[in-house]
Enzyme design. Structure first.
Site, PDB file in Angstrom:
ATOM      1  CB  CYS A 130       3.569   0.060  -6.533  1.00 39.39           C
ATOM      2  SG  CYS A 130       3.838  -1.705  -6.779  1.00 39.39           S
ATOM      3  N   GLY A 178       0.823  -1.197   0.000  1.00 39.96           N
ATOM      4  CA  GLY A 178       0.000   0.000   0.000  1.00 39.96           C
ATOM      5  C   GLY A 178       0.860   1.251   0.000  1.00 39.96           C
ATOM      6  CB  SER A 179      -0.021   4.737   0.720  1.00 40.97           C
ATOM      7  OG  SER A 179      -0.382   4.746   2.097  1.00 40.97           O
ATOM      8  CB  THR A 180       5.216   5.706   1.372  1.00 43.64           C
ATOM      9  OG1 THR A 180       5.762   5.039   0.224  1.00 43.64           O
ATOM     10  CG2 THR A 180       6.348   6.050   2.321  1.00 43.64           C
ATOM     11  CD  GLU A 221       4.950  -3.355  -3.473  1.00 43.09           C
ATOM     12  OE1 GLU A 221       5.127  -2.126  -3.714  1.00 43.09           O
ATOM     13  OE2 GLU A 221       4.013  -4.014  -3.943  1.00 43.09           O
ATOM     14  CB  ALA A 269      -0.795   3.009   4.979  1.00 43.17           C
ATOM     15  N   GLY A 270       2.346   2.563   5.309  1.00 42.78           N
ATOM     16  CA  GLY A 270       3.447   1.675   5.648  1.00 42.78           C
ATOM     17  C   GLY A 270       4.272   2.186   6.814  1.00 42.78           C
TER      18      GLY A 270
END
Length: 484
Positions: free
Chosen positions: A289, A233-235, A255, A237-238
Site C-alpha cells: 500500500c 484494505g481498499s479505500t 489503513e 471498502a474503507g
C-alpha cells in the site's frame, strides 16, 4: 508444498467447530492457476458465536483478570508457538498470494513474531493508571486505560500474516478479544495462527477466526457485539466501513490505499537511488500500500533516471515465487492481473510512453504474471499517476524545482507513504516535513514497529504500530477524587 490444504472447521472460542453451512470457498494458486485448497464460509450464526466467545473472554478471570505482566507472558507463549510454525506459514502465504518466498519468510514469518513480542514488552511497561492534579478545582484525577472490548479485525491478502498481527498484537496487549476475518484469497495461513493459539493455551475466545468475503466483513463490522473495527484494505471498502461505524458511533482504524511519491532531488546519487527504489517502489510485486510508485525526477535529469529505472525494472527476476531468486512473482489473482493490465492500457492510451514491460511475460504461459512496467512522459493528472495500480507499475514524472516537486507529491487524494532521495539528509528531512502523508522515508522506506503508521486524506483514519497502536485499543476513564 504441493499438497492440497482443505479445511472444514472454524476456530471459535478456542476450539475447532463445524461451520453452520456446507458452503466452501476455493483457494487458487496464482502460480499454477489451479485450486490448492478450500475452507468453509462462515454463516451469520458462526459470526454471532465468535463475537459471543470474545465477549465471554472479556468477563472471565483467565483473561480479564490478568495483570499486564501475566498478559505479556501469554503473548510471549503465543509468539513462541507462532515462531515454531513460521516456515509453514510463510510457504502457505506464498502459495496463496504469490509473495516471493524470501520476503514471505522475513515478513509473514519472522516479523509477526517480533511484533507480538514488541507489544508484550510494551504492555508491561505502559502504566494502566496515572494520577493528575485536578483543574481548576483542587483535587486529583485517576486516568485509567481499559480495553476497548471485542475487536473486529479485517486483514487484506497482500501481507495477510503481519497485517493481521498489526491488529491482534496491540489488541491482546490492551486486554481485548479479537474476531479476525482474513481475506478469502489468504485464509489458509490463519489456520496455522489458530494452531499456535491452541498450543500456547491462549484463553478461550480471546482470538476467534471467521471466514468469507465482503458480506461476512459487513456483518462483522455492523455487529452490535463488536466494539471497534480495525481494517486494512481498499479505500472504497474503507469508506463503506467508515460510514457504518460512524452511524453506530463505533471507533475504527482504517489503513487504506496509497499512491505515494518518490522525490528524487538534484543531488541524489543515481545508482544508490535506483537500487533503493527496487524495494521502495516494487516490493511484493508492487502489491504494497505504501509503495512510492510516482517517481518525481528533476526535468534536467529526467532521461538519466528514465534509463536507470527502466534498466532496474527490466533486470528484476520474474518467476516462481518459491524460487529464492525471484523478486517479481505473480499478482494475487486473475482479477487483479486483468485490472493491472487494464490500467496499463489506459495509461498507454492517455499518451504514457512505456519504456519496459507493459504486458504479460512472453516466457510464462501460466500464472497471473505482469511484467515490471515503467511509464515515462507521464503527467501527474493522468490515470496511471493518480489511481492505485497495486502491481509492478511505475510512473516517472518530471518536475521543475523543489517547490514544484512537493506540489506534485501533494497533488493526490492519497497520503500514506513516500520517500525522498538525496545526499543531504537534513534537506531530505525538510522535504519530508512538507509532504502531506502519514509516513515518509529519507533514502529508504522501512516501517518501525515502535512508531505510528497510517494515512491521511483517502489513505485512512487512525494509526497502527507503536504506543499509538496500543492506545487505539484502549478507552480512557477519568476517576475524580475530592481532596481529603
Amino acid at each position: 508444498m504441493t499438497a492440497r490444504i482443505d479445511r472444514d472447521t472454524l476456530f471459535i472460542g478456542g476450539q475447532w467447530r463445524a461451520p453452520s453451512t456446507s458452503d466452501t470457498i476455493p483457494v487458487v494458486s496464482p502460480l499454477t492457476e489451479k485450486e490448492i485448497g478450500s475452507f468453509p464460509k462462515s454463516a451469520t450464526t458462526d459470526i454471532d458465536s465468535a463475537v459471543a466467545a470474545g465477549r465471554s473472554a472479556l468477563r472471565r478471570a483467565d483473561w480479564a483478570g490478568l495483570s499486564p505482566t501475566e498478559r505479556a507472558q501469554v503473548m510471549r507463549r503465543f509468539a513462541d508457538e507462532i515462531e515454531k510454525r513460521s516456515e509453514d506459514r510463510a510457504v502457505t502465504v506464498t502459495r496463496q498470494n504469490g509473495m516471493p518466498i524470501e520476503l514471505s519468510r522475513a515478513v509473514e514469518g519472522a516479523a509477526t513474531v517480533t511484533l507480538l513480542r514488541y507489544y508484550a514488552d510494551l504492555t508491561e511497561s505502559t502504566p494502566l493508571e496515572e494520577v493528575r492534579e485536578s483543574q481548576p478545582v483542587p483535587g486529583t484525577t485517576i486516568v485509567r486505560r481499559e480495553p476497548i472490548g471485542v475487536v473486529g479485525a479485517i486483514a487484506p491478502w497482500n501481507f495477510p500474516a503481519v497485517l493481521s498481527m498489526f491488529k491482534i498484537a496491540p489488541a491482546l496487549a490492551a486486554g481485548c478479544a479479537v474476531v479476525l476475518k482474513p481475506s478469502p484469497e489468504t485464509t489458509l495461513d490463519s489456520y496455522i495462527l489458530a494452531e499456535a493459539a491452541i498450543a500456547a493455551e491462549l484463553p478461550e475466545g480471546v482470538l476467534n477466526i471467521v471466514t468469507g468475503g465482503p458480506d461476512v466483513g459487513q456483518y462483522l463490522v455492523a455487529h452490535p457485539g463488536i466494539d471497534k473495527v480495525a481494517f486494512t484494505g481498499s479505500t472504497t471498502a474503507g469508506r463503506h466501513i467508515g460510514r457504518t461505524c460512524g452511524e453506530l458511533l463505533k471507533p475504527a482504524t482504517l489503513e487504506l490505499g496509497g499512491k505515494s511519491a518518490a522525490l528524487i532531488l538534484d543531488d541524489a546519487d543515481v545508482e544508490q537511488t535506483v537500487t533503493g527504489l527496487a524495494t521502495a517502489s516494487l516490493l511484493n510485486t508492487g502489491q504494497t500500500c505504501y509503495m512510492s510508485t510516482r517517481i518525481l525526477v528533476p526535468r534536467k535529469q529526467s532521461q538519466t533516471y528514465i534509463d536507470a529505472i527502466t534498466a532496474m525494472a527490466a533486470s528484476l527476476p520474474v518467476g516462481d515465487p518459491m524460487d529464492s531468486s525471484t523478486y517479481i512473482g505473480p499478482v494475487v489473482s486473475a482479477q487483479q492481473r486483468d485490472r493491472v493490465l487494464s490500467l496499463i492500457e489506459q495509461g498507454r492510451s492517455e499518451g504514457g510512453k512505456i519504456t519496459t514491460g507493459g504486458g504479460r511475460p512472453a516466457d510464462l504461459d501460466t500464472g497471473y504474471f505482469v511484467e515490471p512496467t515503467v511509464f515515462a512522459s507521464v503527467e501527474n493528472t493522468s490515470s496511471i499517476a493518480r489511481q492505485e495500480v497495486f502491481g509492478p507499475v511505475l510512473s516517472i514524472i518530471a518536475y521543475d524545482g523543489l517547490d514544484d516537486a512537493v506540489a506534485l507529491a501533494n497533488d493526490s487524494e492519497y497520503g500514506l507513504g513516500g520517500t525522498v532521495w538525496t545526499t543531504d539528509q537534513d534537506r531530505g528531512v525538510d522535504v519530508a516535513r512538507r509532504v502531506e502523508t502519514g509516513s515518509f522515508g529519507v533514502n529508504s522506506y522501512n516501517l518501525d514497529w515502535g512508531s505510528p503508521f497510517g494515512g491521511v486524506k483517502a489513505s485512512g483514519v487512525g494509526r497502527e504500530l507503536g504506543p499509538e497502536g496500543l492506545a487505539s485499543y484502549q478507552q480512557l476513564k477519568s476517576i475524580f477524587l475530592q481532596p481529603n
